[in-house]
Design an enzyme around this catalytic site. Sequence first.
Site, short mmCIF file in Angstrom:
data_model
loop_
_atom_site.label_atom_id
_atom_site.label_comp_id
_atom_site.label_asym_id
_atom_site.label_seq_id
_atom_site.Cartn_x
_atom_site.Cartn_y
_atom_site.Cartn_z
CB SER A 34 -0.71 5.80 13.29
OG SER A 34 -1.57 6.78 13.79
CG HIS B 174 -1.79 1.36 13.53
ND1 HIS B 174 -2.56 1.50 14.66
CD2 HIS B 174 -1.77 2.58 12.94
CE1 HIS B 174 -2.99 2.76 14.75
NE2 HIS B 174 -2.52 3.41 13.70
#
Length: 195
Positions: free
Chosen positions: A126, A177
Amino acid sequence: MFTRTESFREFIRLYPAVSIIILIHLLLYIMTALPILPSLQIFELLSGVNLYIAEGEYWRLVTPIFVHSGFPHVLFNSFSIVLFGPALEQILGKFKFLTVYLAAGICANLATFLLEPLTYMHVGASGAIFGLFGYYIAMSIFRKDLLTKENSQLIITIAAIGVAMTFIQENINVTAHIFGLLAGFLAGRLTLPRL
């Protein structure tokens, strides 16, 4: 730009870096999912565990980019790379694309190590994927000629939804993230040639 119409063989030929990343994802998933004793050891050896990084196992800043916690996790991340990786690989070339992807993932994992507790464990691509979004955002701001207005709006919308979902969903590495996105944006700002 983000619609895939290539055959499987064409996809591999046109996007070798994206293809290699997905192959590594799938191979490691299969190796860690098989019901044999070494599979658990592989997962434990490659996952990001802050305590082990602090003790000198620095490969754990890289390997979590390719390891996933289950089939939905590997499927979602691999699908995201299939959608958003090829266009960027085509624009940057395979080596620069891999450099941006890995740098964003490593920055995300480094931030996780520095900002999360020593007991924190993490896996998944991610952070690197958010790095791709960050790079696209830099393109949409600093090199508008490389993206159509529609594609630029699409990327910004998807990135905004991704950031929002980061704070809503459970078991998400928020640090990875956000710092992956920032690293990708910074990479774009520094490496995109000026007009």
